[in-house]
Enzyme design. Structure first.
Site, short mmCIF file in Angstrom:
data_model
loop_
_atom_site.label_atom_id
_atom_site.label_comp_id
_atom_site.label_asym_id
_atom_site.label_seq_id
_atom_site.Cartn_x
_atom_site.Cartn_y
_atom_site.Cartn_z
CG PHE A 1 -2.10 0.73 1.42
CD1 PHE A 1 -1.91 1.68 0.41
CD2 PHE A 1 -3.58 0.25 1.07
CE1 PHE A 1 -3.41 2.51 0.90
CE2 PHE A 1 -4.34 0.84 0.71
CZ PHE A 1 -4.59 2.40 1.07
CG PHE A 2 3.97 2.67 3.21
CD1 PHE A 2 3.14 3.93 3.68
CD2 PHE A 2 3.23 1.53 4.03
CE1 PHE A 2 3.13 4.54 4.82
CE2 PHE A 2 2.65 1.97 5.45
CZ PHE A 2 2.84 3.58 5.96
CG PHE B 1 -5.86 6.86 6.59
CD1 PHE B 1 -4.91 7.37 6.57
CD2 PHE B 1 -5.70 5.56 7.54
CE1 PHE B 1 -3.68 7.20 7.17
CE2 PHE B 1 -4.81 5.73 8.96
CZ PHE B 1 -3.72 5.99 8.49
NE ARG C 1 4.46 7.41 3.15
CZ ARG C 1 4.70 6.13 2.67
NH1 ARG C 1 5.76 6.17 2.04
NH2 ARG C 1 3.57 7.44 1.21
#
Length: 361
Positions: free
Chosen positions: A95-96, A198, A338
């Site tokens: 997902f990231f 999200f 990140r």
């Protein structure tokens, strides 16, 4: 001392939380826990990213452990069987990477590539086995992780997960268009969109395979369950907005609650940050009340039958992990590379992304 005093990364140092982002209630009332499988989880997800070719090998070697993606999941889904946690962690890492591809497609003006990826993800979600060898490694990696997630609970859960993720893909498409056209959504538009980008209901769905039981609709949709679930996710999304605001301003982003408040509510940046922080703190206080209501609901489900006991136990496990989400998200934002914009050579270009500028293929 750091939340995790041990790590498979080369160094482990105490994390200093900036006063503007510190939440004493989290540090005091939400003790952080870690799934015992975590060291192997980190190693296996690193290996999976390499095998799936989701990130260049040099980026994996230099950045993946420091990004702490597996820490986030290992601090959330406590009690999950090892194979469930591994599937969730790989999916989360995917997902990231997908989020980064989406960002780079926007930055480098690749709408055709984005539309092609969007269509492929929709199709792979419904038939992952047919996409395990897709030419786009992002699609193949998605298919692999989803197929594993689909193996734990009945088809009804799979269909719900797919329905929820189809909506996430479409929300990413709306975000693509907004950013391409420079449209800053209103506060209400943003809040609705953020619940999808999200993936609020995806992370909530994954509480169930972690607990080993698909919850009946009447339980899952009950306000006593749904409200703490939503509050845990809203906290995470808005705290992410608070922490990533400098990164997103540097990258000319339009999707951040702070940016919507400045643009449409005519707040100063300082006022927007204060409003974001207020919302985050209210989520915490409201969750503490909703958590107690959820636990009373779980108690009421125990009706003397074996099924009642199973459902009650699963609900308690899910509520416990909703609580774990607060501390896991909080520390992740201060430990993960990140969000360390000030350490990047270019504040608008994360060092862990594949920033190739090749045009449409």
């Amino acid at each position: 001392m750091p939340a995790f005093p041990y790590s498979t990364t080369p160094t482990s140092t105490a994390v200093a939380v900036p006063p503007s982002l510190a939440l004493p209630v989290i540090e005091a009332e939400f003790p952080r826990q870690l799934h015992a499988y975590w060291p192997r989880l980190q190693e296996n997800t690193r290996r999976w990213l390499l095998e799936m070719r989701l990130m260049p090998a040099d980026k994996v070697a230099e950045h993946v452990d420091g990004l702490r993606y597996t820490d986030l999941m290992a601090g959330y889904y406590l009690g999950a069987p090892d194979e469930v946690l591994q599937a969730i962690a790989d999916y989360s890492a995917w997902f990231f990477v997908w989020d980064d591809r989406h960002d780079r497609d926007i930055v480098h003006g690749r709408p055709v590539a984005w539309r092609r990826l969007r269509r492929a993800l929709h199709t792979a979600l419904d038939s992952p086995r047919d996409h395990l060898h897709h030419q786009d490694t992002l699609v193949a990696g998605f298919a692999d992780s989803v197929l594993r997630l689909y193996s734990f609970l009945p088809q009804t859960w799979n269909a719900r997960f797919a329905r929820h993720f189809h909506a996430v893909i479409e929300a990413y498409d709306r975000e693509f268009r907004n950013r391409t056209e420079g449209v800053v959504p209103t506060v209400e538009e943003y809040l609705a969109l953020r619940r999808l980008t999200f993936a609020h209901w995806i992370w909530t769905d994954l509480l169930e395979p972690s607990a080993g039981l698909e919850l009946p609709d009447a339980v899952r949709k009950h306000p006593a369950y749904r409200r703490p679930a939503l509050l845990s996710q809203e906290f995470a999304a808005w705290y992410n907005d608070l922490c990533s605001l400098p990164k997103e301003i540097a990258g000319d982003e339009v999707h951040n609650l702070g940016i919507s408040l400045v643009t449409h509510e005519k707040m100063t940046l300082e006022q927007a940050i204060a409003d974001l922080r207020r919302r985050v703190e209210e989520c915490i206080s409201q969750f503490l009340v909703a958590e107690q209501e959820g636990l009373r609901f779980a108690d009421a489900l125990e009706d003397g039958t074996l099924r009642g006991k199973e459902v009650s136990t699963a609900v308690r496990a899910c509520l416990g992990n909703m609580r774990n989400w607060f501390s896991s998200v909080y520390w992740f934002h201060h430990e993960s590379g990140r969000y360390r914009v000030d350490s990047w050579d270019d504040r608008s270009t994360p060092p862990y992304v594949n920033n190739e500028t090749a045009g449409e293929k």
